[in-house]
Design an enzyme around this catalytic site. Structure first.
Site, PDB file in Angstrom:
ATOM      1  N   GLY A   1       0.520  -1.343  -0.013  1.00  8.31           N
ATOM      2  CA  GLY A   1      -0.073   0.052   0.057  1.00  8.31           C
ATOM      3  C   GLY A   1       0.751   1.324  -0.036  1.00  8.31           C
TER       4      GLY A   1
ATOM      5  CD  GLU B   1       0.189  -9.124   1.097  1.00  9.67           C
ATOM      6  OE1 GLU B   1      -0.732  -8.549   0.695  1.00  9.67           O
ATOM      7  OE2 GLU B   1       0.173  -9.976   1.741  1.00  9.67           O
TER       8      GLU B   1
ATOM      9  N   GLY C   1       3.063  -3.495  -4.337  1.00 10.06           N
ATOM     10  CA  GLY C   1       2.518  -3.244  -5.656  1.00 10.06           C
ATOM     11  C   GLY C   1       2.938  -2.310  -6.669  1.00 10.06           C
TER      12      GLY C   1
ATOM     13  NE  ARG D   1      -4.345   4.511 -10.632  1.00  9.17           N
ATOM     14  CZ  ARG D   1      -3.995   5.860 -10.213  1.00  9.17           C
ATOM     15  NH1 ARG D   1      -3.667   6.545 -11.066  1.00  9.17           N
ATOM     16  NH2 ARG D   1      -4.213   6.329  -9.034  1.00  9.17           N
TER      17      ARG D   1
ATOM     18  CB  CYS E   1     -19.060   5.360 -27.473  1.00  7.11           C
ATOM     19  SG  CYS E   1     -20.792   6.432 -27.907  1.00  7.11           S
TER      20      CYS E   1
END
Length: 425
Positions: free
Chosen positions: A239, A284, A286, A323, A353
């Site tokens: 995180g 962990e 990422g 995002r 669209c």
């Protein structure tokens, strides 16, 4: 240092001009820096040197086989959330014995696959999952290694879609229920309780919530030990945030500083209890490994002036980079070859669209049709969240190593997109 910089008036990835990437592979294309990837992983590995620790890359951020291969060669483990991700790790040469399997909805088939491959641990998130895993392991004549993902009810102070440590979130076992859940796990015959885990959210720019969560896990470990339940690893999750460059944003805590404070707290705790029990520490990460290693390279198709808004229409879209429209995320945009002259404020939008199809809003640019733009810090949650909406093939992916370019995923063709479909006879 940034591995994307202007040289002779052209934006480069390492020593390669992005214009050369576009000429060779077209646009839209994700471009990654090998050097940046290795440097980011080394920040974790160096901070863990000499300790019993394992860095498990959270591959949901970017799961390209070439990236997994590079990290596996550096000794990384992997945090996965599906059976498909486990098969990717194996295809890339990763060690299943360094794999942590997270996620709230593991299927029977996924559990069987992970047990067959002898993964390091299942991060279990509910009592029903404990019972399912116990039954699957028993049917295979195995014992499943488990840790419980404990929800410490700590506010990560991040976007609500990526906050995972509060009572209202779907993840983990509530802190107040954790002791009873550990007792239940310990009583099941085909499970081995080996660890404790938490992950409070993503894009954290302050380490105070992470350290608060660590204190709660330490408290629970001592309670478990008093009951005869001994865990062998402590997984603090990931995180740690990255700097997307938005004006006024608080820069994230450097990885080495955060890990230093975390290890200091763990060392003090172990010294206080005087029993010498070893405990492995697992991370962990990422986003902080891959986000700033990549850009999304896109070409300008049209400039469309308007009474209230002017639009810079590019060939990348929300299906390539989700995002901005999903989270309202701010991402930096830089022209590959900046022009002189007056700038115009544009919304940068794609051809999909949907009115939600935008990559950036209110950006002052001096550009013309045919120019190249780079959406910065796009290495995480870009390609892994891409779709084929509007029957658009997903972008190519290229890794740059100095002056060398390596195509690590070719662009999809329309024919490939409907190859699995069939018409009624």
């Amino acid at each position: 240092m940034s591995h994307f910089s202007y040289q002779d008036g052209v934006l480069h990835a390492e020593s390669t001009p992005l214009s050369r990437v576009a000429e060779a592979f077209g646009t839209p294309t994700y471009v990654y820096s090998k050097s940046a990837l290795l440097q980011n992983f080394a920040a974790y590995a160096d901070a863990c040197a000499g300790r019993d620790a394992l860095v498990c890359y959270a591959m949901k951020a970017n799961s390209n086989l070439a990236i997994l291969d590079l990290l596996a060669r550096e000794g990384a483990g992997f945090d996965i959330v599906s059976g498909g991700e486990l098969l990717r790790v194996i295809a890339a040469g990763g060690d299943p014995g360094k794999v942590i399997f997270s996620g709230v909805g593991k299927t029977v088939a996924e559990m069987r696959l992970a047990l067959e491959k002898n993964i390091l641990c299942f991060n279990v998130e509910s009592i029903p999952e404990l019972h399912r895993l116990n039954e699957v392991a028993g049917s295979m004549g195995k014992r499943a290694p488990v840790s419980l993902r404990v929800n410490p009810n700590v506010d990560a102070k991040t976007h609500p879609y990526i906050a995972t440590g509060l009572k209202a979130n779907k993840f983990g076992v509530a802190f107040d229920d954790a002791l009873a859940t550990y007792r239940a796990a310990s009583a099941l015959p085909h499970l081995d309780v080996v660890g404790i885990d938490c992950h409070i959210g993503s894009q954290l720019l302050d380490d105070a919530p992470l350290l608060e969560a660590l204190d709660k896990l330490i408290e629970l470990i001592d309670t478990l030990h008093a009951e005869g339940i001994h865990v062998h690893h402590l997984d603090i999750g990931g995180g740690i945030g990255v700097d997307y460059g938005a004006e006024g944003d608080k820069p994230p805590v450097p990885v080495g500083d955060y890990l230093g404070r975390l290890f200091a707290r763990i060392d003090a705790w172990r010294a206080e209890r005087h029993d010498g029990r070893p405990i492995k520490v697992i991370f962990e990460p990422g986003r902080s490994i891959v986000a700033d290693t990549g850009v999304l390279l896109t070409s300008i198709e049209f400039l469309k002036p308007g009474e209230e808004k002017s639009f810079c229409i590019v060939d990348a879209a929300m299906n390539d980079l989700m995002r901005p429209t999903l989270y309202g995320a701010w991402m930096g945009v830089q022209p590959v070859a900046p022009r002189e002259g007056g700038k115009v404020v544009y919304d940068i939008v794609g051809p999909v669209c949907e009115s939600g199809d935008w990559l950036a809003r209110d950006r002052a640019l001096a550009v013309a049709p045919g120019d190249l733009l780079a959406v910065m810090t796009a290495g995480a949650y870009g390609m892994t969240m891409a779709s084929n909406y509007n029957t658009r093939g997903r972008a190519a992916e290229v890794i740059v190593d100095g002056e060398q370019m390596h195509l690590v995923r070719r662009r999809e063709t329309p024919e490939e997109l409907y190859a699995l479909e069939s018409m009624l006879k």
